[in-house]
Scaffold this motif. Sequence first.
Motif, PDB file in Angstrom:
ATOM      1  N   TYR A  54      32.628  31.722  43.980  1.00  0.00           N
ATOM      2  CA  TYR A  54      33.630  31.624  45.038  1.00  0.00           C
ATOM      3  C   TYR A  54      32.973  31.461  46.402  1.00  0.00           C
ATOM      4  N   ASP A  55      33.309  30.401  47.115  1.00  0.00           N
ATOM      5  CA  ASP A  55      32.884  30.225  48.507  1.00  0.00           C
ATOM      6  C   ASP A  55      33.581  28.997  49.075  1.00  0.00           C
ATOM      7  N   ASN A  56      34.103  29.112  50.297  1.00  0.00           N
ATOM      8  CA  ASN A  56      34.791  27.971  50.911  1.00  0.00           C
ATOM      9  C   ASN A  56      33.963  27.333  52.017  1.00  0.00           C
ATOM     10  N   ASP A  57      32.699  27.743  52.155  1.00  0.00           N
ATOM     11  CA  ASP A  57      31.832  27.208  53.208  1.00  0.00           C
ATOM     12  C   ASP A  57      31.156  25.929  52.734  1.00  0.00           C
ATOM     13  N   ARG A  58      30.769  25.101  53.698  1.00  0.00           N
ATOM     14  CA  ARG A  58      30.089  23.848  53.387  1.00  0.00           C
ATOM     15  C   ARG A  58      28.618  23.905  53.809  1.00  0.00           C
ATOM     16  N   GLY A  79      30.406  34.519  47.073  1.00  0.00           N
ATOM     17  CA  GLY A  79      29.489  34.163  48.145  1.00  0.00           C
ATOM     18  C   GLY A  79      28.372  33.268  47.653  1.00  0.00           C
ATOM     19  N   ALA A  80      28.192  32.110  48.321  1.00  0.00           N
ATOM     20  CA  ALA A  80      27.169  31.145  47.908  1.00  0.00           C
ATOM     21  C   ALA A  80      26.186  30.875  49.037  1.00  0.00           C
ATOM     22  N   GLY A  81      25.992  31.877  49.896  1.00  0.00           N
ATOM     23  CA  GLY A  81      25.069  31.726  51.016  1.00  0.00           C
ATOM     24  C   GLY A  81      23.653  32.102  50.640  1.00  0.00           C
ATOM     25  N   GLY A  82      22.974  32.824  51.532  1.00  0.00           N
ATOM     26  CA  GLY A  82      21.569  33.140  51.314  1.00  0.00           C
ATOM     27  C   GLY A  82      21.309  33.877  50.022  1.00  0.00           C
ATOM     28  N   GLY A 123      41.801  36.051  38.941  1.00  0.00           N
ATOM     29  CA  GLY A 123      40.746  36.771  39.642  1.00  0.00           C
ATOM     30  C   GLY A 123      40.023  37.810  38.819  1.00  0.00           C
ATOM     31  N   LYS A 124      40.360  37.948  37.541  1.00  0.00           N
ATOM     32  CA  LYS A 124      39.734  38.978  36.711  1.00  0.00           C
ATOM     33  C   LYS A 124      38.459  38.451  36.056  1.00  0.00           C
ATOM     34  N   ALA A 125      37.477  39.345  35.949  1.00  0.00           N
ATOM     35  CA  ALA A 125      36.214  39.042  35.269  1.00  0.00           C
ATOM     36  C   ALA A 125      35.596  40.349  34.820  1.00  0.00           C
ATOM     37  N   ASN A 126      34.689  40.272  33.857  1.00  0.00           N
ATOM     38  CA  ASN A 126      34.007  41.481  33.381  1.00  0.00           C
ATOM     39  C   ASN A 126      33.053  42.047  34.427  1.00  0.00           C
ATOM     40  N   LEU A 127      32.429  41.146  35.189  1.00  0.00           N
ATOM     41  CA  LEU A 127      31.421  41.547  36.168  1.00  0.00           C
ATOM     42  C   LEU A 127      31.664  40.828  37.483  1.00  0.00           C
ATOM     43  N   TYR A 128      31.598  41.590  38.572  1.00  0.00           N
ATOM     44  CA  TYR A 128      31.722  41.029  39.924  1.00  0.00           C
ATOM     45  C   TYR A 128      30.395  41.228  40.651  1.00  0.00           C
ATOM     46  N   ILE A 129      29.954  40.184  41.346  1.00  0.00           N
ATOM     47  CA  ILE A 129      28.757  40.276  42.183  1.00  0.00           C
ATOM     48  C   ILE A 129      29.140  39.763  43.562  1.00  0.00           C
ATOM     49  N   SER A 130      29.087  40.621  44.555  1.00  0.00           N
ATOM     50  CA  SER A 130      29.450  40.206  45.907  1.00  0.00           C
ATOM     51  C   SER A 130      28.207  40.022  46.760  1.00  0.00           C
ATOM     52  N   CYS A 131      28.133  38.862  47.399  1.00  0.00           N
ATOM     53  CA  CYS A 131      27.033  38.519  48.301  1.00  0.00           C
ATOM     54  C   CYS A 131      27.667  38.040  49.607  1.00  0.00           C
TER      55      CYS A 131
END
Length: 268
Positions: free
Chosen positions: A59-63, A27-30, A118-126
């Motif tokens: 990760y984000d597909n929004d413009r 997420g690359a929003g607010g 899709g693997k990573a040590n740390l996930y941050i969801s926004c």
Amino acid sequence: MNTLTAIHITDNYLINPTNPITVNLIGAGGTGSNMVMALAKMNHALTALGHPGLQVYLYDNDRVSEANRGRQLFADSELGMFKSAALIDRINRFFGTNWKAVTELFNQTGMSTFPHNGKANLYISCVDKVAARMDIAEILKGFSANSRYERNKPLYWMDCGNSKDTGQVILSTIEAVKQPESEQYKTVAKLPMVTDEFRGLLEASEIDDDTPSCSLAEALTKQDLFINSTLANLGASLLWSLFREGMLFNRGFFLNLKEFRTQPLKVG
């Protein structure tokens, strides 16, 4: 008899990694646009302290739209660009990093094409939607079920969510983290996923109107100007403690920006 204080000891790989810690920021929003900036500062500080730092995939597909300028960290020149690409390009130029933008939604259908599957040590969801969090949780539980040692072994998930002027940040382990023996503290190996523990809260805080805003003024009727940046900075502070102190007494917090109040969520 005194009850021992609950504590979570950080997985040792985050403290003494052989390579940069891989981070999937979803997420690359607010909140996400503020979080990626906080991660860039954290990476710079970690490397200055001799740590390998972070390798972030956004990760984000929004413009970028007109309504994003101001509340989110975008400029006139970035209108129409993918949000993830605009942010990552800016950070790479400023800090000399080699972070990556993935202009797709993070979901189960795209796993085979994502960096490191899709693997990573740390996930941050926004993310705004409960369904997106549930999908992330299912992916991470699948990783846990097929756990084995690897460089990008999934370890932690930090979820950030908000409504107009309230929000929460909650850290979870993807699987139990081995804890040392302690006579002083009660060590906690497993931090529950937000989707298991607070599903009702997530559903209640979900933004009902998800139609795109046409202006900053309209966007501000849905979310306060500083709710996202406040959540991102407090969440980044939680991660900083995870990396630098190697232990947590709190695994998250609830924020009420209108009342200027933060309530910590204790480990255990």
